[in-house]
Design a protein around this motif. Structure first.
Motif, mmCIF file in Angstrom:
data_model
loop_
_atom_site.group_PDB
_atom_site.id
_atom_site.type_symbol
_atom_site.label_atom_id
_atom_site.label_comp_id
_atom_site.label_asym_id
_atom_site.label_seq_id
_atom_site.Cartn_x
_atom_site.Cartn_y
_atom_site.Cartn_z
ATOM 1 N N GLY A 1 -11.483 -1.523 3.478
ATOM 2 C CA GLY A 1 -11.398 -1.096 2.208
ATOM 3 C C GLY A 1 -10.483 -0.123 1.721
ATOM 4 O O GLY A 1 -9.670 0.406 2.828
ATOM 5 N N LEU A 2 -10.218 0.581 0.632
ATOM 6 C CA LEU A 2 -9.419 1.626 0.342
ATOM 7 C C LEU A 2 -10.006 2.984 0.683
ATOM 8 O O LEU A 2 -11.269 3.107 0.438
ATOM 9 C CB LEU A 2 -9.081 1.659 -1.308
ATOM 10 N N GLU A 3 -9.135 3.871 1.398
ATOM 11 C CA GLU A 3 -9.585 5.169 1.579
ATOM 12 C C GLU A 3 -8.651 6.416 1.181
ATOM 13 O O GLU A 3 -7.536 6.219 1.371
ATOM 14 C CB GLU A 3 -9.719 5.495 3.032
ATOM 15 N N TRP A 4 -9.349 7.202 0.192
ATOM 16 C CA TRP A 4 -8.543 8.079 -0.397
ATOM 17 C C TRP A 4 -8.067 9.155 0.481
ATOM 18 O O TRP A 4 -9.101 9.894 1.109
ATOM 19 C CB TRP A 4 -9.176 8.760 -1.678
ATOM 20 N N GLN B 1 -5.615 6.662 -10.571
ATOM 21 C CA GLN B 1 -4.319 6.044 -9.704
ATOM 22 C C GLN B 1 -3.655 5.162 -10.720
ATOM 23 O O GLN B 1 -4.508 4.162 -10.539
ATOM 24 C CB GLN B 1 -4.262 6.101 -8.415
ATOM 25 N N TRP C 1 1.030 2.041 -8.602
ATOM 26 C CA TRP C 1 0.775 1.978 -7.278
ATOM 27 C C TRP C 1 2.353 1.354 -6.393
ATOM 28 O O TRP C 1 2.929 0.664 -7.158
ATOM 29 C CB TRP C 1 -0.291 0.957 -6.801
ATOM 30 N N TYR D 1 -10.511 -0.634 -9.533
ATOM 31 C CA TYR D 1 -9.198 -1.114 -9.146
ATOM 32 C C TYR D 1 -9.625 -2.692 -8.851
ATOM 33 O O TYR D 1 -10.489 -3.074 -8.156
ATOM 34 C CB TYR D 1 -8.509 -0.557 -7.896
ATOM 35 N N TYR E 1 -12.725 -2.098 -6.387
ATOM 36 C CA TYR E 1 -13.055 -0.931 -5.863
ATOM 37 C C TYR E 1 -13.509 0.085 -6.916
ATOM 38 O O TYR E 1 -12.499 0.119 -7.743
ATOM 39 C CB TYR E 1 -11.774 -0.318 -4.788
ATOM 40 N N CYS F 1 -13.963 3.989 -7.587
ATOM 41 C CA CYS F 1 -13.217 5.432 -7.144
ATOM 42 C C CYS F 1 -14.005 6.544 -8.071
ATOM 43 O O CYS F 1 -13.941 6.457 -9.213
ATOM 44 C CB CYS F 1 -11.961 5.495 -7.186
ATOM 45 N N PHE G 1 -13.457 6.483 -2.497
ATOM 46 C CA PHE G 1 -13.548 5.183 -2.778
ATOM 47 C C PHE G 1 -14.845 4.519 -2.621
ATOM 48 O O PHE G 1 -15.446 5.138 -1.553
ATOM 49 C CB PHE G 1 -12.447 4.230 -2.113
ATOM 50 N N GLY H 1 -16.752 0.897 -1.080
ATOM 51 C CA GLY H 1 -16.381 0.119 0.246
ATOM 52 C C GLY H 1 -15.919 -1.228 -0.485
ATOM 53 O O GLY H 1 -15.253 -1.893 0.536
#
Lengths: 118, 110
Positions: free
Chosen positions: A44-47, A105, A108, B38, B89, B91, B101, B103
């Motif tokens: 997954g996404l990590e900030w 955000q 991108w 997202y 996702y 956030c 975020f 998972g």
């Protein structure tokens, strides 16, 4: 049109340094923050953190504080993410994104694949 | 700082509605109405579909809606379409000028 164009894929060995970039266009660069987000393979996404190009202020997620450096050069409308000593676990796709003051955000970059392998 | 909790997968048939949950804590979702969502298709960059809890950016379908209750937020996709098959996702602002975020949730259109 807002555009964020990131530098190309990179391959490095563990212990090497690296700086990737994110060039912005189509808006007032110093009016927004630029955030960096990691996506490890299949995950997954990590900030990670962000930079305010006008004031050169930075903020980091506790998970990434001290592991990377985020910066920006407002004269060339470019933000950077850099490592001084890469590890294999840094292999991932890194995205830059324009960030608003209410912490979302909205635009991108296309992502930069970083591969760290001996 | 742990990731927000989302179900790993949600599925539905075309035309149905599905809801994705995003559970945080009082340190993030519960205190701030600053949740964004997202959509990410395979091999593509994420795309913002909801910001400030329930606002849709221009150009995003009104089939996407979101809300918050307590420490949890949720995203609903109504009239599910094949093109909605993607990863989603959440956030949230989590204080001290940082975001966190979830998972991620894989949405499958049956």
């Amino acid at each position: 049109e807002v555009q964020l164009v990131q530098s190309g894929a990179e391959e490095r060995k563990p212990g090497e340094s690296l700086k990737i970039s994110c060039e912005a266009s189509g808006y007032s660069f110093t009016n927004y923050w630029i955030a960096w987000v990691r996506q490890m393979p299949g995950k997954g996404l990590e900030w990670m953190g962000l930079v305010q190009p006008g004031e050169a202020e930075t903020r980091y997620s506790p998970s990434f504080q001290g592991q990377v450096t985020i910066s920006a050069d407002k004269s060339i409308r470019t933000a950077y993410l850099q490592w001084s000593s890469l590890k294999a676990s840094d292999s991932a796709i890194y995205y830059c994104a324009r960030a608003h003051s209410s912490w979302y955000q909205d635009s991108w970059g296309q992502g930069t694949l970083v591969t760290v392998s001996s | 700082q742990s990731a927000l909790t989302q179900p790993a997968s949600v599925s539905g048939s075309p035309g149905q509605s599905i809801t994705i949950s995003c559970t945080g804590t009082l340190s993030d979702v519960g205190t701030y109405n600053l949740v964004s969502w997202y959509q990410q298709h395979p091999g593509k960059a994420p795309k913002l579909i909801i910001y400030e809890g329930s606002q849709r950016p221009s150009g995003v379908s009104n089939r996407f809606s979101a809300s918050k209750s307590g420490n949890s937020a949720s995203l609903t996709i109504s009239g599910l379409q094949a093109e909605d098959e993607a990863d989603y996702y959440c956030c949230s602002y989590s204080g001290r000028d940082t975001n966190i975020f979830g998972g991620g949730t894989r949405v499958t259109v049956l």
